[in-house]
Write an enzyme that holds these catalytic residues in place. Structure first.
Site, PDB file in Angstrom:
ATOM      1  CB  CYS A   1       0.754  41.259  23.971  1.00  0.00           C
ATOM      2  SG  CYS A   1       1.458  40.292  22.632  1.00  0.00           S
TER       3      CYS A   1
ATOM      4  CB  CYS B   1       1.063  37.687  24.131  1.00  0.00           C
ATOM      5  SG  CYS B   1       2.570  38.607  23.811  1.00  0.00           S
TER       6      CYS B   1
END
Length: 102
Positions: free
Chosen positions: A31, A28
């Site tokens: 993230c 991600c």
């Protein structure tokens, strides 16, 4: 440096008076940005314990807290959720969330 939190270590993690947990995954990109924001703030918010949980290796806690998308950051005070941010989280949004905890 934020703590690596797992389903098994989560109960100990939220025993800290004030804790912030970022739910993420290694693939991600958003993230990683949130993690970079949080790491930049750890020194300024020394009373807050920061952690990161990989949802792919620890699926139970995200399910318990109904984390349906990543990144999601949950703010805990005295073991209870008091706030959460999801999606693309800016430095300013994260700072505002942290300011409510101290």
């Amino acid at each position: 440096m934020s703590q690596n939190v797992t389903d098994e270590t989560f109960p100990d993690f939220i025993r800290h008076p004030v804790a912030v947990l970022s739910f993420s995954s290694p693939w991600c990109a958003a993230c990683k940005k949130v993690l970079a924001h949080a790491e930049g703030m750890e020194q300024a918010y020394g009373a807050i314990t920061f952690g990161t949980m990989d949802i792919s290796t620890s699926p139970n806690t995200p399910a318990q807290f109904q984390v349906f998308s990543i990144p999601t950051v949950i703010f805990f005070k005295n073991g209870s959720e008091v706030n959460r941010l999801s999606g693309t989280i800016t430095d300013t949004e994260l700072r505002k969330g942290l300011d409510t905890l101290v």
